[in-house]
Write a protein that holds these residues in place. Structure first.
Motif, PDB file in Angstrom:
ATOM      1  N   LEU A  82       0.831  -1.208   0.000  1.00 28.39           N
ATOM      2  CA  LEU A  82       0.000   0.000   0.000  1.00 28.39           C
ATOM      3  C   LEU A  82       0.865   1.258   0.000  1.00 28.39           C
ATOM      4  O   LEU A  82       0.555   2.240  -0.683  1.00 28.39           O
ATOM      5  N   GLY A  83       1.966   1.233   0.773  1.00 24.91           N
ATOM      6  CA  GLY A  83       2.890   2.369   0.768  1.00 24.91           C
ATOM      7  C   GLY A  83       3.513   2.569  -0.596  1.00 24.91           C
ATOM      8  O   GLY A  83       3.672   3.710  -1.063  1.00 24.91           O
ATOM      9  N   PHE A  84       3.852   1.450  -1.253  1.00 21.12           N
ATOM     10  CA  PHE A  84       4.412   1.533  -2.604  1.00 21.12           C
ATOM     11  C   PHE A  84       3.388   2.139  -3.574  1.00 21.12           C
ATOM     12  O   PHE A  84       3.728   3.014  -4.380  1.00 21.12           O
ATOM     13  N   LEU A  85       2.150   1.698  -3.482  1.00 21.31           N
ATOM     14  CA  LEU A  85       1.107   2.243  -4.360  1.00 21.31           C
ATOM     15  C   LEU A  85       0.882   3.729  -4.089  1.00 21.31           C
ATOM     16  O   LEU A  85       0.632   4.503  -5.019  1.00 21.31           O
ATOM     17  N   PHE A  86       0.993   4.125  -2.824  1.00 22.42           N
ATOM     18  CA  PHE A  86       0.827   5.547  -2.490  1.00 22.42           C
ATOM     19  C   PHE A  86       1.933   6.388  -3.134  1.00 22.42           C
ATOM     20  O   PHE A  86       1.655   7.447  -3.729  1.00 22.42           O
ATOM     21  N   LEU A  87       3.180   5.914  -3.036  1.00 26.73           N
ATOM     22  CA  LEU A  87       4.298   6.655  -3.641  1.00 26.73           C
ATOM     23  C   LEU A  87       4.157   6.721  -5.156  1.00 26.73           C
ATOM     24  O   LEU A  87       4.406   7.760  -5.776  1.00 26.73           O
ATOM     25  N   VAL A  99      -5.771   1.924 -12.479  1.00 26.68           N
ATOM     26  CA  VAL A  99      -5.537   0.579 -11.931  1.00 26.68           C
ATOM     27  C   VAL A  99      -5.345   0.653 -10.416  1.00 26.68           C
ATOM     28  O   VAL A  99      -5.911  -0.149  -9.651  1.00 26.68           O
ATOM     29  N   ILE A 100      -4.553   1.632  -9.967  1.00 20.53           N
ATOM     30  CA  ILE A 100      -4.310   1.774  -8.519  1.00 20.53           C
ATOM     31  C   ILE A 100      -5.601   2.098  -7.785  1.00 20.53           C
ATOM     32  O   ILE A 100      -5.841   1.611  -6.669  1.00 20.53           O
ATOM     33  N   ALA A 101      -6.448   2.920  -8.409  1.00 20.00           N
ATOM     34  CA  ALA A 101      -7.726   3.279  -7.784  1.00 20.00           C
ATOM     35  C   ALA A 101      -8.577   2.044  -7.523  1.00 20.00           C
ATOM     36  O   ALA A 101      -9.369   2.030  -6.576  1.00 20.00           O
ATOM     37  N   GLY A 102      -8.413   1.017  -8.350  1.00 19.37           N
ATOM     38  CA  GLY A 102      -9.164  -0.219  -8.137  1.00 19.37           C
ATOM     39  C   GLY A 102      -8.456  -1.210  -7.233  1.00 19.37           C
ATOM     40  O   GLY A 102      -9.095  -1.907  -6.439  1.00 19.37           O
ATOM     41  N   ILE A 103      -7.103  -1.254  -7.337  1.00 20.73           N
ATOM     42  CA  ILE A 103      -6.348  -2.263  -6.594  1.00 20.73           C
ATOM     43  C   ILE A 103      -6.200  -1.906  -5.117  1.00 20.73           C
ATOM     44  O   ILE A 103      -6.316  -2.770  -4.240  1.00 20.73           O
ATOM     45  N   ALA A 104      -5.911  -0.623  -4.809  1.00 24.32           N
ATOM     46  CA  ALA A 104      -5.595  -0.231  -3.433  1.00 24.32           C
ATOM     47  C   ALA A 104      -6.714  -0.596  -2.443  1.00 24.32           C
ATOM     48  O   ALA A 104      -6.422  -1.189  -1.389  1.00 24.32           O
ATOM     49  N   PRO A 105      -7.991  -0.270  -2.727  1.00 25.75           N
ATOM     50  CA  PRO A 105      -9.031  -0.689  -1.771  1.00 25.75           C
ATOM     51  C   PRO A 105      -9.114  -2.201  -1.605  1.00 25.75           C
ATOM     52  O   PRO A 105      -9.315  -2.699  -0.496  1.00 25.75           O
ATOM     53  N   MET A 106      -8.946  -2.942  -2.728  1.00 26.74           N
ATOM     54  CA  MET A 106      -9.018  -4.400  -2.629  1.00 26.74           C
ATOM     55  C   MET A 106      -7.862  -4.943  -1.791  1.00 26.74           C
ATOM     56  O   MET A 106      -8.035  -5.874  -1.007  1.00 26.74           O
ATOM     57  N   SER A 162      -7.654  -1.281   5.687  1.00 25.30           N
ATOM     58  CA  SER A 162      -8.849  -0.912   4.918  1.00 25.30           C
ATOM     59  C   SER A 162      -8.907   0.591   4.702  1.00 25.30           C
ATOM     60  O   SER A 162      -9.164   1.072   3.597  1.00 25.30           O
ATOM     61  N   GLY A 163      -8.666   1.350   5.799  1.00 19.56           N
ATOM     62  CA  GLY A 163      -8.697   2.807   5.683  1.00 19.56           C
ATOM     63  C   GLY A 163      -7.631   3.321   4.742  1.00 19.56           C
ATOM     64  O   GLY A 163      -7.896   4.196   3.902  1.00 19.56           O
ATOM     65  N   SER A 164      -6.414   2.770   4.858  1.00 24.48           N
ATOM     66  CA  SER A 164      -5.314   3.223   4.000  1.00 24.48           C
ATOM     67  C   SER A 164      -5.603   2.901   2.536  1.00 24.48           C
ATOM     68  O   SER A 164      -5.366   3.729   1.646  1.00 24.48           O
ATOM     69  N   ILE A 216      -5.891   5.751  -0.410  1.00 22.45           N
ATOM     70  CA  ILE A 216      -5.016   5.721  -1.599  1.00 22.45           C
ATOM     71  C   ILE A 216      -5.860   5.579  -2.867  1.00 22.45           C
ATOM     72  O   ILE A 216      -5.598   6.229  -3.887  1.00 22.45           O
ATOM     73  N   GLY A 217      -6.877   4.728  -2.802  1.00 29.24           N
ATOM     74  CA  GLY A 217      -7.756   4.566  -3.956  1.00 29.24           C
ATOM     75  C   GLY A 217      -8.473   5.856  -4.316  1.00 29.24           C
ATOM     76  O   GLY A 217      -8.601   6.202  -5.494  1.00 29.24           O
ATOM     77  N   LEU A 218      -8.923   6.586  -3.300  1.00 30.07           N
ATOM     78  CA  LEU A 218      -9.608   7.859  -3.556  1.00 30.07           C
ATOM     79  C   LEU A 218      -8.661   8.888  -4.175  1.00 30.07           C
ATOM     80  O   LEU A 218      -9.042   9.625  -5.098  1.00 30.07           O
ATOM     81  N   ILE A 219      -7.426   8.950  -3.656  1.00 30.98           N
ATOM     82  CA  ILE A 219      -6.446   9.901  -4.211  1.00 30.98           C
ATOM     83  C   ILE A 219      -6.170   9.567  -5.681  1.00 30.98           C
ATOM     84  O   ILE A 219      -6.157  10.451  -6.548  1.00 30.98           O
ATOM     85  N   ALA A 220      -5.940   8.271  -5.966  1.00 28.34           N
ATOM     86  CA  ALA A 220      -5.662   7.858  -7.352  1.00 28.34           C
ATOM     87  C   ALA A 220      -6.867   8.128  -8.254  1.00 28.34           C
ATOM     88  O   ALA A 220      -6.712   8.586  -9.393  1.00 28.34           O
ATOM     89  N   TYR A 221      -8.054   7.857  -7.742  1.00 26.12           N
ATOM     90  CA  TYR A 221      -9.285   8.078  -8.524  1.00 26.12           C
ATOM     91  C   TYR A 221      -9.458   9.558  -8.850  1.00 26.12           C
ATOM     92  O   TYR A 221      -9.752   9.934  -9.994  1.00 26.12           O
ATOM     93  N   ALA A 222      -9.260  10.408  -7.822  1.00 25.11           N
ATOM     94  CA  ALA A 222      -9.398  11.855  -8.036  1.00 25.11           C
ATOM     95  C   ALA A 222      -8.333  12.359  -9.005  1.00 25.11           C
ATOM     96  O   ALA A 222      -8.625  13.150  -9.910  1.00 25.11           O
ATOM     97  N   GLY A 223      -7.091  11.894  -8.828  1.00 21.64           N
ATOM     98  CA  GLY A 223      -6.012  12.318  -9.719  1.00 21.64           C
ATOM     99  C   GLY A 223      -6.276  11.899 -11.153  1.00 21.64           C
ATOM    100  O   GLY A 223      -6.057  12.679 -12.092  1.00 21.64           O
TER     101      GLY A 223
END
Length: 226
Positions: A37-42, A134-141, A180-182, A186-193
């Motif tokens: 998750l940290g990697f996906l955030f970066l 892709v990250i917007a979908g993967i991070a929440p899962m 779950s929260g993280s 991350i998914g929301l940030i990627a989705y918005a971006g």
């Protein structure tokens, strides 16, 4: 009754356990799932910044640019028009440079050149944006995977210790809630971006269409009126 007793004990003990717990410490409680998750955030932050800079650099169209190109064409000075386009070093400049190089061919050929060059430039702008989707979908899962891992850990610890108390539950609950929260954040940030950057590209595509229309209007005028 045992669960009620455990929850009562936790209510009394929680303020003491949370004292001095930093954000980093809290995130570390998430377990191994926090690493991907940290990697996906970066990666998300990198892609958003990189695409934001790239799109802004290529989507510039100076107010006087198209008018100057039209003036050079009306004067028959095609070399200056091409030179002006080349010096822009952005998407609009490259597209109109190709179109100017086709002057003399049928209008349909010039339109096709503009359409093809525009598609190439727009696809270049979109670049790695699909990864944000892709990250917007993967991070929440992935966060939910941490949730499942936390629940499994709860029952595993209970089965090993045969002791149903709040300390056994709380370790797994940390993973459950934090991952779950993280993942959702991350998914929301990627989705918005992803959508904000696509909106910038769409606005540029509209400006580009207007510039191309102005450019073609000059070519379609009778020679005497240019």
């Amino acid at each position: 009754m045992m669960l009620l007793q455990a929850l009562t004990d936790s209510t009394m003990a929680a303020p003491v356990a949370d004292q001095g717990l930093s954000l980093l410490d809290l995130l570390m409680k998430g377990g191994w799932v926090m690493l991907p998750l940290g990697f996906l955030f970066l990666v998300t932050i990198f892609l958003m910044v990189e695409r934001w800079i790239g799109i802004n650099a290529n989507a510039k169209i100076e107010d006087s640019f198209v008018d100057n190109v039209k003036d050079f064409i009306q004067q028959g000075n095609l070399k200056s028009a091409e030179s002006l386009c080349r010096n822009q070093k952005n998407a609009a400049g490259r597209i109109l440079e190709r179109a100017t190089g086709r002057i003399g061919y049928p209008i349909k050929d010039i339109e096709t050149t503009i359409e093809n060059a525009s598609q190439i430039e727009l696809q270049r702008m979109e670049g790695n944006l699909s990864y944000l989707g892709v990250i917007a979908g993967i991070a929440p899962m992935l966060g939910f995977v941490g949730t499942i891992a936390g629940i499994i850990r709860i029952f595993y610890d209970i089965s090993i210790s045969n002791d149903f108390n709040i300390s056994t539950i709380s370790g797994g609950m940390y993973e459950k809630m934090i991952t779950s929260g993280s993942g959702l954040i991350i998914g929301l940030i990627a989705y918005a971006g992803y959508h904000l950057l696509n909106m910038k590209i769409d606005r540029f595509a509209l400006k580009l269409q207007m510039a191309a229309s102005d450019f073609l209007d000059v070519l379609q005028r009778p020679v005497a009126s240019r």
